[in-house]
Design a protein around this motif. Sequence first.
Motif: not given
Ligand SMILES: Cc1cc2nc3c(=O)[nH]c(=O)nc-3n(C[C@H](O)[C@H](O)[C@H](O)COP(=O)(O)OP(=O)(O)OC[C@H]3O[C@@H](n4cnc5c(N)ncnc54)[C@H](O)[C@@H]3O)c2cc1C
Length: 229
Positions: A23-28, A99, A101, A115, A117, A119-121, A175-177
């Motif tokens: 649930r907390t793995r960041i993909h992008r 978050t 910024l 940006m 940043y 951030s924590a979820v 998670s922390v990004k």
């Molecule tokens: C201020 C700010 C602005 C952003 N603007 C954009 C934007 O305009 N467009 C965009 O695509 N992305 C933006 N992001 C990044 C966005 O938050 C996601 O990280 C991004 O969409 C990729 O998510 P994912 O597919 O890896 O994860 P998801 O599949 O969406 O999430 C999976 C898990 O990863 C963790 N996670 C995902 N993102 C974060 C995060 N930022 N911080 C902590 N844990 C996280 C969570 O635990 C979540 O449950 C922004 C982030 C911040 C902090």
Amino acid sequence: VVFSLFQNPSHDGAMTEIPVTDRTRIHRLPERQRTDARELHAILDTAYVAQVAFVRDGLPVVIPFSFARDGDSILIHGSSGGGIFLASPGGVDVAVGVTHLDGLVFARSLFDSSMNYRSAVIVGAARPVPNEEKEEALRVISEHLMPGRWDEVRPMTKRELAATTVLRVPLAEASVKVRDHSASEAADDGEDHRVWAGVVPLALVAGAAERSPMTAVDVALPPSVARFS
Ligand SMILES: Cc1cc2nc3c(=O)[nH]c(=O)nc-3n(C[C@H](O)[C@H](O)[C@H](O)COP(=O)(O)OP(=O)(O)OC[C@H]3O[C@@H](n4cnc5c(N)ncnc54)[C@H](O)[C@@H]3O)c2cc1C
């Protein structure tokens, strides 16, 4: 005053490494994921507001709350009649976002603009703090938001305590990004260098304290307020 001065030194958590779950793995851009609990704590300890999401009547809602970290959990509080508190007598599943910024990144194209940043979820169950622990939990929140204020004002009444619910959310699944690129890393993307690129740093800053006109004229600025000036 930049709020990096804002700290919560008395509530260190035992956790040192944040486990990554499905649930907390960041993909992008997964290289931006941080798993050092100290980074999570620093993000939480320098923030005032958490966005708390939960499902009500089958639909997701997000509500902002002030909050504080208490060791390996966070505390949110509010009127016992408030939505999430009514929804949570036995606990409610939440996702919490916090978050900072830190900057706007002007790349040479809008596609690469971004940006900076931190951030924590946090995902988990928010559970009510038992009545006998509520006052201490409220003190922790107060000391986080307005350090020293707890001892400057009258104690809470029994009625105020009864009207307040405190929820605790463990930090076990979080998670922390972080994106913290400098101006040179931020925008050197091989595009036309006649286009300005760089970073505009952003920070939360305290303004001058404004005294209530009802305050007696001989009352000095208390330490809890003076620390912001
Ligand atoms: C201020 C700010 C602005 C952003 N603007 C954009 C934007 O305009 N467009 C965009 O695509 N992305 C933006 N992001 C990044 C966005 O938050 C996601 O990280 C991004 O969409 C990729 O998510 P994912 O597919 O890896 O994860 P998801 O599949 O969406 O999430 C999976 C898990 O990863 C963790 N996670 C995902 N993102 C974060 C995060 N930022 N911080 C902590 N844990 C996280 C969570 O635990 C979540 O449950 C922004 C982030 C911040 C902090």
